[in-house]
Write a protein that holds these residues in place. Sequence first.
Motif, PDB file in Angstrom:
ATOM      1  N   LEU A  28       0.862  -1.166   0.000  1.00 58.66           N
ATOM      2  CA  LEU A  28       0.000   0.000   0.000  1.00 58.66           C
ATOM      3  C   LEU A  28       0.904   1.224   0.000  1.00 58.66           C
ATOM      4  N   ARG A  29       0.666   2.126  -0.944  1.00 57.54           N
ATOM      5  CA  ARG A  29       1.495   3.334  -1.002  1.00 57.54           C
ATOM      6  C   ARG A  29       0.608   4.570  -0.913  1.00 57.54           C
ATOM      7  N   THR A  30       1.011   5.492  -0.058  1.00 60.73           N
ATOM      8  CA  THR A  30       0.326   6.787   0.036  1.00 60.73           C
ATOM      9  C   THR A  30       1.343   7.844  -0.368  1.00 60.73           C
ATOM     10  N   SER A  31       1.051   8.569  -1.436  1.00 57.21           N
ATOM     11  CA  SER A  31       2.046   9.500  -1.971  1.00 57.21           C
ATOM     12  C   SER A  31       1.468  10.893  -2.102  1.00 57.21           C
ATOM     13  N   PHE A  32       2.328  11.871  -1.942  1.00 59.10           N
ATOM     14  CA  PHE A  32       1.965  13.268  -2.196  1.00 59.10           C
ATOM     15  C   PHE A  32       2.944  13.837  -3.199  1.00 59.10           C
ATOM     16  N   THR A  33       2.442  14.315  -4.324  1.00 60.12           N
ATOM     17  CA  THR A  33       3.318  14.919  -5.324  1.00 60.12           C
ATOM     18  C   THR A  33       2.946  16.379  -5.490  1.00 60.12           C
ATOM     19  N   PHE A  34       3.962  17.216  -5.448  1.00 62.46           N
ATOM     20  CA  PHE A  34       3.747  18.655  -5.596  1.00 62.46           C
ATOM     21  C   PHE A  34       4.520  19.149  -6.808  1.00 62.46           C
ATOM     22  N   GLN A  35       3.823  19.824  -7.693  1.00 63.10           N
ATOM     23  CA  GLN A  35       4.478  20.403  -8.863  1.00 63.10           C
ATOM     24  C   GLN A  35       5.019  21.765  -8.435  1.00 63.10           C
ATOM     25  N   VAL A  36       6.305  21.777  -8.054  1.00 63.44           N
ATOM     26  CA  VAL A  36       6.902  22.959  -7.434  1.00 63.44           C
ATOM     27  C   VAL A  36       7.023  24.105  -8.429  1.00 63.44           C
ATOM     28  N   THR A  37       7.538  23.802  -9.609  1.00 66.19           N
ATOM     29  CA  THR A  37       7.619  24.787 -10.693  1.00 66.19           C
ATOM     30  C   THR A  37       7.018  24.090 -11.913  1.00 66.19           C
ATOM     31  N   PRO A  38       6.838  24.795 -13.040  1.00 66.70           N
ATOM     32  CA  PRO A  38       6.234  24.101 -14.185  1.00 66.70           C
ATOM     33  C   PRO A  38       7.001  22.837 -14.590  1.00 66.70           C
ATOM     34  N   ARG A  39       8.307  22.764 -14.260  1.00 65.41           N
ATOM     35  CA  ARG A  39       9.091  21.601 -14.715  1.00 65.41           C
ATOM     36  C   ARG A  39       9.593  20.696 -13.595  1.00 65.41           C
TER      37      ARG A  39
END
Lengths: 708, 237
Positions: free
Chosen positions: A64-75
């Motif tokens: 089971l994976r709980t992930s948070f991804t944040f797009q810090v800048t456009p790239r």
Amino acid sequence: MAPRPHLLLAASAAALLAGGALAQQDRGVSYTFYGTPGLLEMPSAVSASEGALAGTVAGFGGQLRTSFTFQVTPRFSATFRYGNIRDYQGNGEAFYDRSFDLRYRFNDEGDWMPSVALGLQDFLGTGIYSGEYVVATKTLGDSVRVTAGLGWGRLGSYGGFDNPLGLLDPSFDTRPDVFDEGGDTGGLPGVEAWFRGDAALFGGVEWAATDRLTVKVEYSSDDAYATLDGTPLFDRASPLNFGAVWRPLPGIQLQGAWMYGTTLAFGATVQVNANDRPFWSGLDAPPQPVAIRPEALRAALTWDRAALPEASLRDRLARALRAEGVVLDALEVTDRAARVRYTNTRFRSEAQALGRVARILTRELPPSVETLTLEPAQRGVPLSAVSFARSDLERLENEPGGTAAILQAARIEGAAPDGALVPVPDPRPRLSWGVRPYVALTTFDGDQPVKLSLGLQADASYRLADGLVLSGVVRQELLDTTRVEPEEITDPDVPVVRRNAALYGQDGPSITRLQLAWYGRTGREVFTRVTAGYLETQYAGLSTEVLWAPPRSRWALGAELSYVRQRDWENLLGFRDYEVLTGLASLYWDLGNGFQTQVDAGRYLAGDWGATLAVDRRFENGWRVGAYATLTDIPFEQFGEGSFDKGIRLSVPVDAILGRPTRRALTTTLSSLNRDGGARLEVEGRLYDVVRGGLYPDLEDSWGRFWR
Amino acid sequence: MSALNGRRLAFLALLALAACGGAGGAPEGTAAATGAAEARALGIIGGVQRALGGLRSDDAVSAPRTIPGGFTPEAVAAEPGAYRLVQVNALGLNEAARVIQDNGGDETLALQSGPTAAYESGILTATRGFGDDLMAFDAPGLLQALRAGGGQVARRMELLDSQDQISIATFACTVTAAGQEDVNLGIRTVSLRRLDENCRGERVIFDNIYWLDGEGRIVASRQYVSPTVAYLRSNRL
């Protein structure tokens, strides 16, 4: 006059629709079971839109994976992940793993050129998910997207071949097992292993069948699903995975897949974006308009005190400000100038409060007064002084360019000493209180890394004088998710300062805070705080702080020194016998472009010496997403799993969600583990957080609200 | 309508979170419903918030806003020049407004339901309290073009974006005469000269209508505010 319901309703409905339209921008991006933009398990070179924050829960094959991804800048994007692998250690015990990913995309897609990205997966954890990749993605037409990549590490474990980088240097041919050598505590960048060992190709195709449904096929180069002793987590019959992602609602994705020919996988992603504010500029009530003095009155040089006595002026002002949620603290009016000190209790943006107060002053002050000095205060302390020429306010309201021009014309400096200011009695009752349910998340070590508890909380505060407040919080836990009775952790090497968090306040009511706090100034730009009492759940004592914050500069310097004693598990008034002198010097620096950094150095709770580096992406609308890491002189082996303290933090302004002005924010910190090295005292109301709203960088960020 | 449903659900979730964090304060006006579904959604939100927000003594200050003069028939009859009739179809608004500030031709109106709109000689320059507000809008030469019966005008509009920054849009506008019309001003119908203003910007095209009396005064108008509020119609009594 409160806006009528139907107006708010209609506006809300329109807001919801507009929010939906904004979310459409991200419809082409779907997330992997690792919570990153991509295929099913394999990454792609696609980025979410800037400011997107995606939380994904996904499971298959006993994980089971709980992930948070944040797009810090456009790239550039970053991912933080909690993983859980059932029966990993072979003795029926699950394995809890934290990992961090980074990805950078080099270019935007061209007519022929695919976008290309480079990524590091689990570059800081225990290393079970570690892999590196270079990946290219090309969108064909408006519904097909093709991805191909080259992976190393975990992403080079199926169909691998000799590392092409070996041509450059033979040392790339073998991948050292850095995580085993590090004593299996993980948490350190495995730089020596990056892009080493066998490489393998991976890839896949996504087809957007409809706006809401995307079908995916991928060829996975991952063949590392195994427990600690190498037993496969599931049978792997094929490298091909087939899946589909469905978006029932904007911002929500549900994904299912048939993985490796043998197993089913499911995932759900919720995506929000800091740039997506559903209520535009907010449903704030309108301000009072500027009253322009007629030409004849403008020439007046003196204030006719017979026509408008000082006391009645003060009363009228206080009443008008109260309608804006502003408390008039003190006032000084002369023939040509006025100085107003006030506390804004309503607006997140002090710039907005400035604008409202300034407009009211144009309506209430005698016409001879030309210079207006506004001093926003919080907790009884003026944060800065912002001066305007009254005629500038008269000239610039409702004018295109007026927002920038009034900022240009304003003078911002440290507030002067009280001088001739006449204090105005605070209309608020001295005592304020509240009772409400709470949900608390405790992270700690041991068999269960996270405890969720639910209970009832009562709080009260009593204002003894300006800047002097007695306050307390009592909690009663009603439910929690702990399945096993926590046991006290002892450690011969490191004082256990945080690892016993689960033991606090388990049964009876607990006093989470009971303190006396005093805020003051020792100069125009130097702020002080003294807090004494039961400062937080686990520590009590005396905490002192001083902050030098020049209002126009992008930096501030602070120092905190505290002497604290560890509290008893019962969480009432008792103590344990651990005492420590802890203190940190801090540099706060606004880097511009929405980035803020903070460096703290000194002695932490366990008596360890070290430093913390934190970087936050601060959005002008109040959203904040950041990460921090602390290194101290506790050796990595003694620190234990994770090697050093690190984590992410998130703060969401409530006004952005509700569309109504409020100073509240929802703030949470997710540390990778709550251990003893690099632990800090959790004292309420640190100076920089109190003061920064009145400093130039913050004022400038939300200056667009001045005339709102 | 799926987008609407989606946002509502996402909001409910966020609001629940907000309430956990002690956001407190139920949204105003959840009772008298015009849009039943929206009212229900807001009602649920309010309920969740009240339950999770618990009890709280007020630690923020507030005071009711009053509009001087008020909206009683007597007040309107006593000072008809200070009142307007205002209509915003997108928000279902059709009500009276009063001039709360007159800076020598630059007037600010307050609608009975709260929001304000500022006019410069009858040309809309700003709104506040509508949500998607017009922060500022200039119109150099527009009044002259209207009085002259036609012309070209360049206009600059400012809105507030989701990051509290001012966003600027420019428009090329053409004013054309559209003859004489009988206009219902609520309590009387008068014959006025109609002029249409067609404005073209990069993303938005809108059409304003102005009705002028014999003295060249704007007596009634329908003017563009923003993408969600669309047009604000207002007329003198």
